[in-house]
Motif scaffolding. Structure first.
Motif, short mmCIF file in Angstrom:
data_model
loop_
_atom_site.label_atom_id
_atom_site.label_comp_id
_atom_site.label_asym_id
_atom_site.label_seq_id
_atom_site.Cartn_x
_atom_site.Cartn_y
_atom_site.Cartn_z
N SER A 75 0.82 -1.20 0.00
CA SER A 75 0.00 0.00 0.00
C SER A 75 0.86 1.26 0.00
O SER A 75 2.08 1.22 0.21
N VAL A 76 0.19 2.39 -0.20
CA VAL A 76 0.89 3.67 -0.12
C VAL A 76 1.46 3.88 1.28
O VAL A 76 2.51 4.50 1.45
N GLY A 77 0.79 3.34 2.29
CA GLY A 77 1.31 3.42 3.66
C GLY A 77 2.61 2.66 3.82
O GLY A 77 3.54 3.14 4.49
N ASP A 78 2.69 1.49 3.21
CA ASP A 78 3.94 0.72 3.23
C ASP A 78 5.05 1.51 2.55
O ASP A 78 6.19 1.55 3.03
N PHE A 79 4.73 2.12 1.42
CA PHE A 79 5.70 2.92 0.68
C PHE A 79 6.18 4.10 1.51
O PHE A 79 7.39 4.35 1.62
N GLU A 80 5.24 4.81 2.09
CA GLU A 80 5.59 6.00 2.88
C GLU A 80 6.51 5.66 4.03
O GLU A 80 7.52 6.35 4.27
N ARG A 81 6.22 4.58 4.75
CA ARG A 81 7.06 4.19 5.88
C ARG A 81 8.47 3.80 5.42
O ARG A 81 9.47 4.21 6.02
N ALA A 82 8.55 3.03 4.34
CA ALA A 82 9.85 2.56 3.85
C ALA A 82 10.71 3.71 3.34
O ALA A 82 11.92 3.77 3.62
N VAL A 83 10.10 4.62 2.60
CA VAL A 83 10.88 5.74 2.04
C VAL A 83 11.35 6.67 3.15
O VAL A 83 12.48 7.17 3.11
N ASN A 84 10.53 6.90 4.14
CA ASN A 84 10.95 7.77 5.23
C ASN A 84 12.09 7.17 6.05
O ASN A 84 12.92 7.91 6.59
N VAL A 85 12.16 5.85 6.11
CA VAL A 85 13.32 5.21 6.74
C VAL A 85 14.58 5.52 5.93
O VAL A 85 15.63 5.87 6.47
N ILE A 86 14.45 5.40 4.61
CA ILE A 86 15.59 5.71 3.73
C ILE A 86 16.01 7.16 3.89
O ILE A 86 17.21 7.47 4.05
N LEU A 87 15.07 8.06 3.89
CA LEU A 87 15.38 9.49 4.00
C LEU A 87 15.96 9.84 5.37
O LEU A 87 16.96 10.56 5.47
N ASN A 88 15.34 9.34 6.43
CA ASN A 88 15.71 9.75 7.78
C ASN A 88 16.93 9.01 8.34
O ASN A 88 17.66 9.56 9.17
N GLU A 89 17.16 7.79 7.88
CA GLU A 89 18.26 7.01 8.44
C GLU A 89 19.45 6.88 7.49
O GLU A 89 20.59 6.83 7.93
N ASN A 90 19.19 6.85 6.19
CA ASN A 90 20.28 6.63 5.24
C ASN A 90 20.82 7.93 4.66
O ASN A 90 22.00 8.22 4.76
N CYS A 91 19.94 8.71 4.06
CA CYS A 91 20.39 9.84 3.25
C CYS A 91 20.88 11.02 4.07
O CYS A 91 21.75 11.77 3.63
N GLN A 92 20.34 11.21 5.27
CA GLN A 92 20.78 12.34 6.08
C GLN A 92 22.24 12.22 6.50
O GLN A 92 22.90 13.21 6.75
N ASN A 93 22.71 10.99 6.58
CA ASN A 93 24.07 10.77 7.09
C ASN A 93 25.10 10.63 5.98
O ASN A 93 26.22 10.19 6.22
N THR A 94 24.72 10.98 4.76
CA THR A 94 25.65 10.90 3.63
C THR A 94 25.65 12.23 2.89
O THR A 94 24.86 13.13 3.18
N GLU A 95 26.53 12.36 1.95
CA GLU A 95 26.58 13.57 1.12
C GLU A 95 25.72 13.42 -0.12
O GLU A 95 25.73 14.27 -1.01
#
Length: 305
Positions: A75-95
């Motif tokens: 669902s869109v809810g599954d997508f939203e949760r997964a992408v926010n993990v990527i944004l908040n945990e992965n991408c913030q800590n890289t360049e």
């Protein structure tokens, strides 16, 4: 002072040229790409979803592709949760910069504007609804939530089931609940909408379908049809459901191919309508501008964003 987090959205209709431009931008901007395509989350649906091949990624990290089996719910809810993990945990800590590329408007909006926290599915209700025919579901939704009935794709059984399920679980209306958004990331997004003149876009779509057929879409669809036969109704992606009708003997192969072209054009029209209603998108018409001109303008605006 907290660092400003910013990303890019590249949206547009099917066949417009999002993948090619996103790869070129990602290479220039040192970015990762997050796919926002509701069909590409499914494993095995490769040719019909125009899923990017590994060698076509050109070393650019891609997320949100090949996550679940074709007969599983996503669902869109599954997508939203997964992408926010990527944004908040992965991408913030890289360049790395972030590019969200795709044509599923609701998926994109769940990240850029937030997402309504709707209840999880109820297996008993879901099983009961899925056992009903589509006409019965349409009438149920019409009586429970006329606004949703008027707005959603009434030929999409999964969408009907989910809307009715939310109404039954909450006692409210899906149309009202789904706009009570909560945003779960700190990113601001520079939003780009790619388009083309209608005749050119439709010609590209027709040619794209023919290329998919030549690459083995019929064979790929048949493998899925035989593997997931009893749950094929859950696979609603264009390019597969039409071929399932062919395998069922309801239509000829030629009719199935024409139906894929027609449904793809209709889907493109719905996507264009969706994004035209959305706010803060900068539109680039690739029938009027070269890719070089578009990229130059994007870079200039991105620096100021």
């Amino acid at each position: 002072m907290q660092k400003k987090l910013k990303g890019i959205v590249i949206a547009g209709a099917t066949g417009v040229g999002k993948t090619d431009l996103s790869i070129k931008l990602a290479k220039q901007l040192n970015a990762v790409i997050i796919s926002a395509d509701a069909s590409q989350v499914y494993k095995e649906l490769n040719i019909g979803t125009a899923k990017i091949a590994h060698d076509e990624m050109q070393g650019i990290p891609h997320y949100m592709i090949d996550l679940v089996n074709p007969d599983e719910d996503y669902s869109v809810g599954d997508f939203e949760r997964a992408v926010n993990v990527i944004l908040n945990e992965n991408c913030q800590n890289t360049e790395k910069n972030v590019i969200i590329a795709g044509g599923t408007g609701l998926y994109i909006k769940s990240i850029t504007d937030g997402f309504a926290q709707l209840p999880s599915k109820d297996e008993k209700i879901r099983d009961d609804l899925e056992s009903r025919n589509i006409e019965e579901l349409q009438e149920m939704l019409k009586s429970l939530d006329k606004k949703s009935y008027d707005e959603i794709d009434l030929s999409n059984k999964l969408r009907l089931v989910r809307a009715i399920e939310v109404c039954l679980l909450t006692g409210g209306k899906f149309s009202a609940l789904r706009v009570q958004n909560v945003k779960n990331n700190n990113y601001e997004f520079f939003k780009i909408f790619l388009t083309r003149d209608r005749e050119e876009l439709y010609e590209r779509i027709n040619k794209r379908v023919e290329i998919m057929i030549s690459k083995g879409l019929v064979e790929e669809a048949y493998k899925i049809y035989t593997k997931y036969n009893k749950s094929c109704f859950k696979i609603s992606s264009i390019g597969y459901k039409e071929l399932f009708s062919y395998f069922d003997g309801k239509i000829t192969l030629e009719e199935a191919i024409e139906e894929i072209k027609k449904e793809s054009r209709r889907y493109a029209k719905r996507q264009i309508t969706w994004f035209k209603k959305e706010k803060n998108y900068i539109t680039y018409n690739l029938s009027e501008l070269t890719e070089v001109e578009v990229m130059k303008n994007i870079f200039e605006k991105w620096k100021k964003f």
